[in-house]
Design a protein around this motif. Structure first.
Motif, short mmCIF file in Angstrom:
data_model
loop_
_atom_site.label_atom_id
_atom_site.label_comp_id
_atom_site.label_asym_id
_atom_site.label_seq_id
_atom_site.Cartn_x
_atom_site.Cartn_y
_atom_site.Cartn_z
N ALA A 157 2.49 5.69 -0.15
CA ALA A 157 3.93 5.73 -0.01
C ALA A 157 4.50 4.22 0.28
O ALA A 157 5.48 3.99 -0.25
CB ALA A 157 4.28 6.43 1.36
N PHE A 158 3.82 3.63 1.02
CA PHE A 158 4.11 2.04 1.13
C PHE A 158 4.18 1.20 0.08
O PHE A 158 5.04 0.42 -0.51
CB PHE A 158 3.28 1.31 2.29
N THR A 159 3.34 1.36 -1.11
CA THR A 159 3.06 0.78 -2.20
C THR A 159 4.30 0.64 -3.16
O THR A 159 4.59 -0.30 -3.53
CB THR A 159 1.68 1.27 -2.87
N GLY A 160 5.17 1.74 -3.18
CA GLY A 160 6.20 2.11 -3.91
C GLY A 160 7.42 1.37 -3.23
O GLY A 160 8.53 1.47 -3.84
N SER A 161 7.23 1.11 -2.19
CA SER A 161 8.54 0.41 -1.29
C SER A 161 8.15 -0.67 -0.68
O SER A 161 8.61 -0.92 0.26
CB SER A 161 9.04 1.52 -0.29
N THR A 162 7.76 -1.70 -1.79
CA THR A 162 7.31 -2.98 -1.21
C THR A 162 8.63 -3.83 -0.53
O THR A 162 8.62 -4.49 0.45
CB THR A 162 6.65 -3.88 -2.08
N VAL A 163 9.75 -3.63 -1.30
CA VAL A 163 10.88 -4.12 -0.82
C VAL A 163 11.28 -3.72 0.56
O VAL A 163 11.84 -4.59 1.48
CB VAL A 163 12.17 -3.96 -1.81
N LEU A 164 11.26 -2.45 0.60
CA LEU A 164 11.75 -1.90 2.04
C LEU A 164 10.84 -2.52 3.15
O LEU A 164 11.15 -2.64 4.41
CB LEU A 164 11.57 -0.39 2.04
N THR A 187 3.35 -7.56 2.51
CA THR A 187 4.10 -7.47 1.32
C THR A 187 3.22 -8.09 0.11
O THR A 187 3.25 -7.37 -0.86
CB THR A 187 5.24 -8.47 1.30
N TYR A 188 2.62 -9.12 0.23
CA TYR A 188 1.61 -9.67 -0.86
C TYR A 188 0.71 -8.76 -1.07
O TYR A 188 0.31 -8.46 -2.26
CB TYR A 188 1.32 -10.97 -0.68
N TYR A 189 0.23 -8.16 -0.27
CA TYR A 189 -0.85 -7.33 -0.36
C TYR A 189 -0.36 -5.97 -1.46
O TYR A 189 -0.86 -5.44 -2.27
CB TYR A 189 -1.60 -6.66 0.79
N ARG A 210 -6.61 -7.64 1.49
CA ARG A 210 -5.82 -7.84 2.49
C ARG A 210 -6.15 -9.34 3.00
O ARG A 210 -5.06 -10.25 3.53
CB ARG A 210 -6.30 -6.91 3.72
N LEU A 211 -7.37 -10.10 3.37
CA LEU A 211 -7.48 -11.35 3.79
C LEU A 211 -6.90 -12.28 2.72
O LEU A 211 -6.24 -13.32 3.17
CB LEU A 211 -9.15 -11.52 3.82
N ASP A 212 -7.13 -11.93 1.38
CA ASP A 212 -6.53 -13.12 0.68
C ASP A 212 -5.10 -12.92 0.70
O ASP A 212 -4.43 -14.19 0.61
CB ASP A 212 -6.75 -12.34 -1.15
N ALA A 213 -4.18 -11.76 0.89
CA ALA A 213 -3.07 -11.95 1.11
C ALA A 213 -2.42 -12.63 2.45
O ALA A 213 -1.54 -13.36 2.67
CB ALA A 213 -2.42 -10.41 1.01
N GLN A 232 7.61 -13.31 -11.76
CA GLN A 232 9.00 -13.63 -11.17
C GLN A 232 9.36 -13.10 -9.90
O GLN A 232 9.75 -13.68 -8.98
CB GLN A 232 10.10 -13.45 -12.16
N ALA A 233 9.03 -11.82 -9.92
CA ALA A 233 9.16 -10.92 -8.54
C ALA A 233 8.18 -11.58 -7.39
O ALA A 233 8.68 -11.84 -6.39
CB ALA A 233 8.75 -9.63 -8.64
N ALA A 234 7.15 -12.08 -7.64
CA ALA A 234 6.28 -12.50 -6.47
C ALA A 234 6.50 -13.91 -6.30
O ALA A 234 6.64 -14.35 -4.96
CB ALA A 234 4.67 -12.70 -7.12
#
Length: 161
Positions: A24-31, A79-81, A97-100, A121-123
């Motif tokens: 559920a979080f994956t699709g709402s990264t902006v949120l 967010t990065y993850y 997770r560690l990379d992010a 561009q988004a990243a």
């Protein structure tokens, strides 16, 4: 107070590494990013008010940084993850997770090793938001915290006289 803030900051980092991120979080990264930044802002306002009324404003200010900085880093690491899970092509390599977390810390420390880079561009937009946030956190917010410490000391001294 210092121990509590430091443990809270460490708890935030630990939670980032152990709590599950659902789809559920994956699709709402902006949120996640916007909600996290609102949380950081609210935390700062609450902590600055606590500095003003604290009998030990310097210690309270240290506690503020010990809690706020980890929350800020974790907001961007999450967010990065999530961005990497949703679209791995955002980055030069898929992020664990560690990379992010590592990438978020290298951005806030302004060292930018270059081993992980934002490709899309988004990243790049999100990394730019973090860089601007870093400048605000270090410059403007540090100034506000120091002013709150000065006012807290003045208030404490005037009450004791």
């Amino acid at each position: 107070m210092l121990v509590r803030s430091t443990l809270s900051g460490l708890g935030v980092v630990l939670a980032y590494f152990v709590l599950p991120f659902t789809s559920a979080f994956t699709g709402s990264t902006v949120l996640v990013l916007v909600g996290g930044l609102v949380l950081v802002a609210a935390l700062l306002v609450w902590q600055i008010r606590a500095i003003w009324v604290s009998p030990v404003p310097r210690a309270q200010a240290f506690g503020t940084l010990a809690l706020t900085l980890p929350v800020f880093v974790v907001v961007f690491a999450a967010t990065y993850y999530l961005m990497s899970r949703a679209v791995p092509e955002h980055w030069s390599e898929p992020l664990s997770r560690l990379d992010a977390f590592y990438f978020a810390v290298t951005v806030i420390a302004t060292v930018g090793f270059g081993d992980i880079t934002a490709v899309s561009q988004a990243a790049r937009a999100v990394v730019t938001v973090q860089m601007i946030g870093n400048l605000l956190l270090v410059g403007l917010i540090a100034r506000v915290i120091m002013r709150a410490v000065q006012e807290g000391l003045e208030r404490r001294d005037s009450v004791s006289e």
